[in-house]
Design a protein around this motif. Structure first.
Motif, PDB file in Angstrom:
ATOM      1  N   GLN A   1       0.807  -1.217   0.000  1.00 33.61           N
ATOM      2  CA  GLN A   1       0.000   0.000   0.000  1.00 33.61           C
ATOM      3  C   GLN A   1       0.841   1.269   0.000  1.00 33.61           C
ATOM      4  N   SER A   2       1.861   1.304   0.851  1.00 33.34           N
ATOM      5  CA  SER A   2       2.640   2.544   1.011  1.00 33.34           C
ATOM      6  C   SER A   2       3.286   2.970  -0.292  1.00 33.34           C
ATOM      7  N   GLU A   3       3.900   2.020  -1.003  1.00 36.83           N
ATOM      8  CA  GLU A   3       4.549   2.363  -2.273  1.00 36.83           C
ATOM      9  C   GLU A   3       3.520   2.839  -3.296  1.00 36.83           C
ATOM     10  N   LEU A   4       2.344   2.228  -3.270  1.00 33.90           N
ATOM     11  CA  LEU A   4       1.281   2.641  -4.189  1.00 33.90           C
ATOM     12  C   LEU A   4       0.780   4.040  -3.860  1.00 33.90           C
ATOM     13  N   ILE A   5       0.552   4.290  -2.580  1.00 35.82           N
ATOM     14  CA  ILE A   5      -0.042   5.558  -2.158  1.00 35.82           C
ATOM     15  C   ILE A   5       0.903   6.726  -2.409  1.00 35.82           C
ATOM     16  N   PHE A   6       2.188   6.504  -2.195  1.00 35.21           N
ATOM     17  CA  PHE A   6       3.141   7.612  -2.262  1.00 35.21           C
ATOM     18  C   PHE A   6       3.921   7.685  -3.570  1.00 35.21           C
ATOM     19  N   SER A   7       3.520   6.901  -4.583  1.00 33.62           N
ATOM     20  CA  SER A   7       4.213   6.943  -5.874  1.00 33.62           C
ATOM     21  C   SER A   7       3.329   7.585  -6.937  1.00 33.62           C
ATOM     22  N   PRO A   8       3.943   8.296  -7.890  1.00 32.86           N
ATOM     23  CA  PRO A   8       3.171   8.868  -9.004  1.00 32.86           C
ATOM     24  C   PRO A   8       2.857   7.794 -10.046  1.00 32.86           C
ATOM     25  N   LEU A   9       1.699   7.164  -9.925  1.00 35.13           N
ATOM     26  CA  LEU A   9       1.330   6.092 -10.846  1.00 35.13           C
ATOM     27  C   LEU A   9       0.989   6.648 -12.216  1.00 35.13           C
ATOM     28  N   GLN A  10       1.318   5.895 -13.261  1.00 38.01           N
ATOM     29  CA  GLN A  10       1.004   6.309 -14.624  1.00 38.01           C
ATOM     30  C   GLN A  10      -0.232   5.600 -15.162  1.00 38.01           C
ATOM     31  N   GLY A  11      -0.653   4.499 -14.499  1.00 39.25           N
ATOM     32  CA  GLY A  11      -1.863   3.805 -14.912  1.00 39.25           C
ATOM     33  C   GLY A  11      -1.729   3.033 -16.201  1.00 39.25           C
ATOM     34  N   ILE A  12      -0.515   2.667 -16.566  1.00 41.74           N
ATOM     35  CA  ILE A  12      -0.296   1.900 -17.799  1.00 41.74           C
ATOM     36  C   ILE A  12       0.973   1.059 -17.619  1.00 41.74           C
ATOM     37  N   ALA A  13       0.902  -0.228 -17.991  1.00 43.97           N
ATOM     38  CA  ALA A  13       2.034  -1.156 -17.878  1.00 43.97           C
ATOM     39  C   ALA A  13       2.614  -1.173 -16.468  1.00 43.97           C
ATOM     40  N   GLU A  14       1.722  -1.246 -15.478  1.00 42.86           N
ATOM     41  CA  GLU A  14       2.142  -1.288 -14.081  1.00 42.86           C
ATOM     42  C   GLU A  14       1.445  -2.450 -13.371  1.00 42.86           C
ATOM     43  N   ILE A  15       2.138  -3.024 -12.380  1.00 47.25           N
ATOM     44  CA  ILE A  15       1.597  -4.107 -11.563  1.00 47.25           C
ATOM     45  C   ILE A  15       1.528  -3.609 -10.125  1.00 47.25           C
TER      46      ILE A  15
END
Length: 527
Positions: free
Chosen positions: A166-180
């Motif tokens: 959760q922490s890495e997801l919450i605090f990272s700038p996700l691009q919403g493409i080609a990500e797991i």
């Protein structure tokens, strides 16, 4: 019954879908245990008794039934860790894994991760199906959310970026493409694994933040659930957190995008129907697809393709995002004509307008600190000609006609009169200034760069200032290179605004000296 074929459903998607993958996929392709089977295995490691697991279930059975397994995991973990520390025969970890425990990791979680890794093997009968899944990951899947711990997805989805916990997801700038998004952790980081009661309590506390992070994905992409039971409490809780933020119209859109795939072992065809999940006493409609052969789903998804590989789309979005928030071009983001031969195939190209109008204009955004640092580290992935042609003219004006250029001139293939004139102008005496020459007596007791650099009580400001006072014959190029690289290794951004002006000025002066002594010093003609 939904009066549509699987192909028609996929063709109706507005974009390539996200997959939401559960443990059923790991059981199918890797024959890995589900959560309950995993806990049963570790219960028997503590108690050699066929009722070992039931013993823990019995102790954990009171209270909220949805938390029974996390409570069972907590009880097993407590007993397992005690046994693990007191009995070395219980340890099945390699040196690296043992080191993680020595650094504070739970032995139980480390052993869980190691057990899953050791049990990890592709089931041969599904090899073709996996190859098809691998193929559609290139263009027909936008990304993956999973509660699985194993690395099957990372191993088969080439070019995808993985976020763990959760922490890495919450605090990272996700691009919403080609990500797991591995929301329950990974065997690659045992402490991230969500398995016991405390883990789930922490997960629940942060769930609203995770839901907010995933909201855009749920609203913009079709979501295909694979490897889950429709009644899975984990899935229902995540959906509930997202649904609670939506109005009726948005809920209707969400239901159109939800596809639940149910494994039906005796179904040789495809069964499509509507299905309702009760969320807070309200039904959420979705489409249910029943099948036994997942390749039928994958072939249908293969018909829905992005215009370019999703890993490149993610790379482009990330580079553009970084450019927008920093206002600085990156080494791989350039603005150029598609047919510009100076741009390599692996570089990212953005072309706007007529091809004849464009060169590598992204370089004009480089700042002086990057230029100076590149003289020492060579960390800009641009050629000397590109830097001198596109970045040098603007930077020269911005920096009072003072820039180190000798290193680039030595490497450049073409001629740059303005840079060559600057190089001839900045001799050693010109770089250090008359003031420094007049104060040279303050370093008379020092015989080398390292004599000054090894002063224990001196500040960085004092050391960088004193080195420039040394006469030319006392400055070793190798020693000067060593201290400059050391400065950047300690703080790569030492030349940026957070550094005090005197330190920045001193370091730039040392780089000018270094550039001159190593690449620019002209030999006097022989008599």
């Amino acid at each position: 019954m939904v009066d549509m074929t699987l192909t028609e459903i996929v063709n109706g998607f507005n974009t390539t879908p996200f997959l939401f993958i559960g443990s059923g996929m790991s059981r199918r392709y890797l024959e890995l245990p589900n959560w309950e089977s995993l806990l049963k295995h570790f219960a028997t490691q503590i108690r050699d008794d066929k009722f070992a697991y039931q013993y823990y279930v019995n102790k954990a059975s009171s209270g909220n039934s949805s938390m029974t397994l996390p409570r069972v995991a907590s009880l097993i973990e407590n007993d397992f860790n005690e046994e693990w520390f007191s009995n070395p025969a219980k340890r099945n970890l390699n040196e690296k894994e043992l080191e993680s425990v020595a650094n504070g990791a739970s032995p139980f979680k480390a052993e869980v991760a190691a057990y899953i890794k050791r049990s990890f093997s592709i089931i041969p009968q599904y090899q073709k199906e996996i190859e098809l899944l691998e193929k559609i990951s290139l263009n027909s899947i936008s990304g993956v959310i999973t509660t699985n711990y194993d690395t099957f997805l990372e191993d088969h989805f080439d070019g995808y970026k993985t976020y763990i916990g959760q922490s890495e997801l919450i605090f990272s700038p996700l691009q919403g493409i080609a990500e797991i998004y591995k929301i329950h952790g990974s065997v690659d980081l045992p402490e991230s694994i969500v398995i016991n009661e405390k883990d789930y309590q922490i997960f629940d506390e942060k769930e609203k933040y995770l839901a907010a992070k995933l909201m855009t994905i749920f609203m913009e992409y079709p979501i295909i659930f694979l490897g889950y039971s429709i009644s899975d409490c984990n899935i229902q809780q995540i959906i509930r957190s997202i649904v609670s933020c939506l109005d009726t119209q948005q809920l209707h859109k969400l239901s159109d995008r939800f596809i639940f795939v149910e494994y039906q072992p005796n179904n040789n065809g495809i069964e499509i129907s509507s299905y309702a999940v009760m969320i807070e006493s309200e039904p959420l409609q979705m489409t249910k697809i029943g099948l036994s052969d997942f390749s039928q789903l994958y072939r249908a998804l293969e018909m829905k393709k992005a215009k370019m590989p999703v890993r490149l789309l993610r790379h482009f979005k990330e580079e553009l995002y970084n450019f927008v928030i920093t206002n600085s071009p990156t080494a791989t983001m350039r603005v150029a004509s598609i047919d510009d031969t100076r741009v390599k195939d692996e570089d990212l190209v953005l072309a706007i307008g007529r091809a004849s109008e464009f060169g590598l204009k992204g370089l004009s955004g480089l700042d002086a600190s990057e230029w100076y640092r590149n003289i020492v580290l060579g960390d800009l992935n641009f050629s000397a000609d590109e830097l001198l042609r596109y970045a040098f003219p603007k930077l020269l004006k911005q920096n009072s006609n003072k820039l180190p250029v000798n290193k680039l001139l030595v490497s450049a293939k073409e001629s740059y009169p303005e840079a060559e004139e600057l190089a001839l102008k900045y001799t050693f005496d010109k770089i250090i200034s008359k003031t420094i020459r007049n104060q040279r007596h303050i370093v008379e007791k020092y015989h080398s760069v390292m004599d000054i650099w090894n002063l224990k009580s001196a500040t960085i400001e004092k050391k960088t200032r004193l080195v420039a006072h040394l006469p030319e014959d006392k400055i070793s190029i190798d020693e000067l290179e060593t201290i400059l690289k050391d400065l950047f290794e300690q703080n790569r951004n030492i030349l940026y605004e957070e550094t005090t002006p005197p330190v920045k000025t001193n370091i730039r002066r040392l780089i000018l000296i270094y550039d001159y002594l190593k690449w620019g010093k002209r030999k006097e003609p022989s008599d």
